[in-house]
Design an enzyme around this catalytic site. Sequence first.
Site, PDB file in Angstrom:
ATOM      1  N   LYS A  30       0.840  -1.212   0.000  1.00  0.00           N
ATOM      2  CA  LYS A  30       0.000   0.000   0.000  1.00  0.00           C
ATOM      3  C   LYS A  30       0.872   1.258   0.000  1.00  0.00           C
ATOM      4  CE  LYS A  30      -2.029  -1.119   3.925  1.00  0.00           C
ATOM      5  NZ  LYS A  30      -1.353  -2.403   4.196  1.00  0.00           N
ATOM      6  N   ARG A 105     -10.046   0.843   8.092  1.00  0.00           N
ATOM      7  CA  ARG A 105      -9.513  -0.434   8.580  1.00  0.00           C
ATOM      8  C   ARG A 105     -10.616  -1.348   9.097  1.00  0.00           C
ATOM      9  NH1 ARG A 105      -3.806   0.554   8.270  1.00  0.00           N
ATOM     10  NH2 ARG A 105      -2.823  -1.116   9.404  1.00  0.00           N
ATOM     11  N   ARG A 144      11.794  -5.360   5.250  1.00  0.00           N
ATOM     12  CA  ARG A 144      11.584  -3.948   4.917  1.00  0.00           C
ATOM     13  C   ARG A 144      12.595  -3.028   5.599  1.00  0.00           C
ATOM     14  NH1 ARG A 144       5.735  -1.665   5.500  1.00  0.00           N
ATOM     15  NH2 ARG A 144       5.894  -2.605   7.561  1.00  0.00           N
ATOM     16  N   ARG A 177      11.013  -0.696  11.030  1.00  0.00           N
ATOM     17  CA  ARG A 177       9.882  -0.327  11.880  1.00  0.00           C
ATOM     18  C   ARG A 177       9.831  -1.221  13.107  1.00  0.00           C
ATOM     19  NH1 ARG A 177       4.704   0.493   8.046  1.00  0.00           N
ATOM     20  NH2 ARG A 177       3.744  -0.757   9.705  1.00  0.00           N
ATOM     21  N   ARG A 188      -0.605  -8.246  13.617  1.00  0.00           N
ATOM     22  CA  ARG A 188      -1.161  -7.325  12.610  1.00  0.00           C
ATOM     23  C   ARG A 188      -1.946  -8.093  11.547  1.00  0.00           C
ATOM     24  NH1 ARG A 188       4.244  -4.853  10.906  1.00  0.00           N
ATOM     25  NH2 ARG A 188       3.093  -3.877   9.212  1.00  0.00           N
TER      26      ARG A 188
END
Length: 231
Positions: A30, A105, A144, A177, A188
Amino acid sequence: MGAVLHLETPCLRLPKARALVMLGPPGAGKGTQSRAVAGEFRIPDISTGEMLREAVREKTALGLEVKSVMEAGGLVPDELVSGMVEERTLRPDCARGFILDGFPRNLEQALFLDRMLQKQERDGALVVNIIADTDALLRRLTGREICPVCGSIYNVYLRPPQKPGFCDKDGAPLTRRNDDSQEVIRKRLKEYEAQTRPMLDHYREMALLHDVDGSQEPSAVTANIFRLVEG
Ligand code: AP5
C-alpha cells in the site's frame, strides 16, 4: 512495458476530486503504491500509519496514547484515526483529491469515510485492494527498510538499496519499523483478517472495490492502478 509508458505520461489527473483508497494486508504494498501514484498525480498520499508513527516519535498527546497499541500490532481507536483523517483531508492540498493508505480499517471507519466524502462534496472513492499471499507478506515485512529522511521503502530480499543499509536517494542510514518483528507481524495479520477483510464486502456491495494482483513487480502493480484510475 505499459508501466514505463504510464509513468512517463506528464500531468496525470485523478478524475475530479476523488479519494483513492489503498487497501490490502500488512506488506501488500500500500505504501509503495501510494507513493508512486501520489507522485504521478501530484496529490497528497495520506498514510494513517505514518501519521501515527510521527505522533509517537514526536511524543505528542496522541502519540503517547497510541504507542502501546501500535507496538502490540493492534488498531488505534476509530475516533482518533477518523478525526485525524478528516482534519488532514480538509487542507487545501487535498482539493484535487488524495490517496488514503491504511484507512479505513474496519466497517465503522468505512462508514465514517462515506459520510465524510459526502460532507466534503467529493466525487466518491475508487477503492484498490492489493492482493498478495501470506508467504510474500512475511518476506516483505521482515525484509523492509525505510529511509527516515525521504520515506523511500526498500527490502533487503526483494528491493535492496544499491549500498546495503543506505538510501539510494539521499544516502541516509535506513531504519526498520518497531512493529516489523515476527510476533507483531502475526498480530497485525490477525487484526487484518478479523477487522479489515470483512470490511471489503462493504465496498464490494457498492461496486467500488477493484482487486489488483500485488505479487507482480511494483512498477507493474502501479501500471494496473493507473489503468483503473483512467478507466
Ligand atoms: P500501517 O503503517 O498502515 O501498516 P500496515 O497496514 O501493517 O501496512 P504496512 O505499512 O506494513 O505495509 P504496506 O502494505 O504499506 O507495504 P509496503 O509498501 O511498505 O499501520 C501501522 C499501524 O498503525 C497499525 O498496525 C495500527 O496500529 C495503526 N493504524 C494505521 N492505520 C490505522 C487505522 N486506520 N485504524 C486504526 N489503526 C491504524 O511494502 C512492504 C515491503 O514490501 C517493503 O519492503 C517493500 O519494498 C516491499 N514491496 C512492496 N511491494 C512489492 C512488490 N510488488 N514486490 C516486491 N516487494 C514489494
